[in-house]
Enzyme design. Structure first.
Site, PDB file in Angstrom:
ATOM      1  N   GLU A 199       2.233  -2.210   2.652  1.00  0.00           N
ATOM      2  CA  GLU A 199       1.886  -2.438   4.059  1.00  0.00           C
ATOM      3  C   GLU A 199       1.601  -3.908   4.386  1.00  0.00           C
ATOM      4  O   GLU A 199       0.438  -4.325   4.480  1.00  0.00           O
ATOM      5  CB  GLU A 199       0.682  -1.568   4.447  1.00  0.00           C
ATOM      6  N   GLU A 387       3.088   7.450   1.406  1.00  0.00           N
ATOM      7  CA  GLU A 387       1.754   7.906   1.831  1.00  0.00           C
ATOM      8  C   GLU A 387       1.893   8.793   3.052  1.00  0.00           C
ATOM      9  O   GLU A 387       2.700   8.507   3.944  1.00  0.00           O
ATOM     10  CB  GLU A 387       0.825   6.744   2.228  1.00  0.00           C
TER      11      GLU A 387
END
Ligand code: GBH
Length: 481
Positions: A199, A387
């Site tokens: 991220e 995720e």
């Protein structure tokens, strides 16, 4: 009238349907049959859980680990909820064997974990710490001994504090490449799946622009763009380093929380709007990585603030990947319109529902569109959901149970929509649920629980929640019911 069970009722209705429709050919059906509507995943689909080093390990000062920017940030008053830190977290540094048994009990075939860079290189570069490497080597061996395939993220935000300037410095990108080379040289004989970074936006923008995350700075646009460039360059140099130090066949990718644009209506014009928004909204990260150049409209828009790029940077940044990992939690609705860019982002009304974390707006079709947008635009060879999961206000009942029905609801809905993507032939290889267990939720400290195992942070006792029972069944049946 005598009460009957739901199952008995279903049988009666089915029997009635079969007899009263005599002469008409009807498919055989029976209400209440457990497999009638199960959404089967393809054979070989991989199920797993994810965690990250600073969120679960603890052992912050054990065996020569150096501090990361998150140690510094969490220890700075006012930065995290209640001043919580990852000093102890889930103590996985000592309890990792127990954690592997949690995975084994679920029946997962894959586990996504990350490496604390400063545990292996306390200074970020230079002299490695043998005990740090040894820890990860033992975790990998323990996973393999239990038939669980490790997927390793090299960087999940815990940057060594010792690196001067952090991501403001281009030297950090180089240091990351060297660290990636070292890790993969030592683990590449047993680990065959690596993700470079997790991220980008969370360790660039949130760290250096809004200051919500470590190192907590608020810099101007030009500096932030340069930091973003160093981040994607670090990724690219790491891809090259991993390839150079591992056997062929090693799978390399990253874990990215690209913004997922969901067309408000599923029609050609709105789908096209979602594609345009996906390229623009992720311009500085995923778009540039997968296209090997900054989009022209991005450079024009940034003007004098655009990043300074050196020879060779774009080649590294655009290094081909074996897979793209997507961390998917929330939707961003978009529609087609008459504006120059051809789309309009829809804001959520205040009544829009969310999970326990206010940012976690509910919209399970985002997992379908996340996969579809990325595959349709960039034709990537493989996707993992690296995720997906939710926080919940979990309560331990007197009977010692955690009935997290909202988490089950969230997961069931997302896996239903992921099934659509898989059924339509998008190359989704596997799914990692965030998270194996409750852990240090960054600026939210321990106030938000994302685990399917409840952790009592005083005793370190792990207790499976209802969602763990549910996920165990999904894995066993390779289906969502
Ligand atoms: C992921 O981030 C992380 O990879 C993982 O470590 C984390 O534990 C997990 O998700 C759950 O959060 O408070 O409105 O300012 C997800 C992306 C980015 C979501 C930061 C929360 C803060 C929003 N996160 N964001 S806000």
């Amino acid at each position: 009238m005598k009460a009957i069970t739901r199952r008995q009722f279903a049988k009666t209705v089915a029997a009635a349907a079969a007899t009263t429709c005599a002469g008409v050919s009807l498919p055989k059906f029976a209400f209440g049959q457990p497999h009638a509507a199960s959404l089967d995943y393809p054979k070989g689909f991989l199920w797993g859980c994810a965690t990250a080093s600073y969120q679960v390990e603890g052992g912050a000062q054990d065996d020569g680990r150096g501090p990361s920017v998150w140690d510094t940030f969490a220890h700075t008053p006012g930065k995290t909820f209640h001043g919580d830190t990852g000093d102890v977290a889930d103590d996985s540094y000592h309890l990792y064997k127990e954690d592997v048994q949690l995975l084994k009990n679920l029946g997962t075939g894959i586990y996504r974990m990350s490496i604390s860079w400063s545990r292996v290189f306390p200074q970020g570069t230079g002299q490695p710490n043998a005990k740090g490497l040894d820890y990860y080597s033992r975790v990998v061996d323990e996973l393999l001994a239990n038939n669980i395939t490790p997927y390793i993220t090299l960087f999940h935000w815990d940057l060594p504090q010792a690196l001067p300037g952090g991501w403001q410095s281009r030297d950090t990108s180089k240091a990351f490449g060297d660290y990636a080379a070292y890790m993969t040289k030592h683990l590449g004989d047993r680990v065959h799946h690596f993700m470079t970074t997790n991220e980008f936006v969370c360790f660039t923008d949130l760290g250096y622009k809004t200051g919500q995350f470590a190192p907590g700075l608020k810099l101007a646009d030009a500096a932030v763009n340069q930091i973003r460039h160093h981040a994607i360059l670090a990724h690219g140099l790491a891809v090259q380093a991993i390839r150079a130090n591992t056997p062929s066949g090693t799978q390399v990718g990253l874990a990215e929380n690209a913004i997922v644009y969901v067309p408000v209506i599923e029609s050609a014009e709105h789908i096209e709007a979602a594609h345009k928004a996906t390229r623009d909204g992720n311009a500085q990260f995923l778009t540039t990585l997968l296209e090997g150049k900054y989009p022209d409209n991005y450079l024009q828009h940034e003007g004098a603030n655009a990043p300074k790029v050196e020879a060779g940077d774009m080649k590294a940044i655009g290094s081909p990947l074996d897979f793209v990992g997507l961390n998917i939690y929330t939707p961003q609705y978009v529609r087609a319109d008459e504006s120059a860019n051809g789309y309009a982002i829809e804001p959520n009304p205040t009544s829009y529902p969310h999970m326990a974390s206010p940012w976690l707006t509910l919209g399970p079709e985002c997992i379908y569109w996340g996969v579809r947008n990325v595959c349709d635009i960039w034709k990537v060879p493989a996707i993992y959901i690296t995720e997906n999961g939710t926080s919940s206000d979990d309560v331990l009942t007197p009977a010692g149970r955690i009935e997290d029905v909202d988490r089950v609801m969230y997961l069931r809905n997302h896996l239903t929509h992921l099934h659509r993507a898989v059924t339509e032939g998008y190359p989704v290889k596997g799914y990692f649920l965030w998270s194996l267990m409750d852990n240090f939720e960054w600026a939210d400290g321990y106030s938000k629980r994302f685990g399917i195992h409840y952790v009592d942070f005083k005793t370190q006792k792990r207790t499976p929640k209802l969602s763990a029972e549910w996920y165990k069944q999904v894995i066993a049946k390779n289906a969502v019911e």
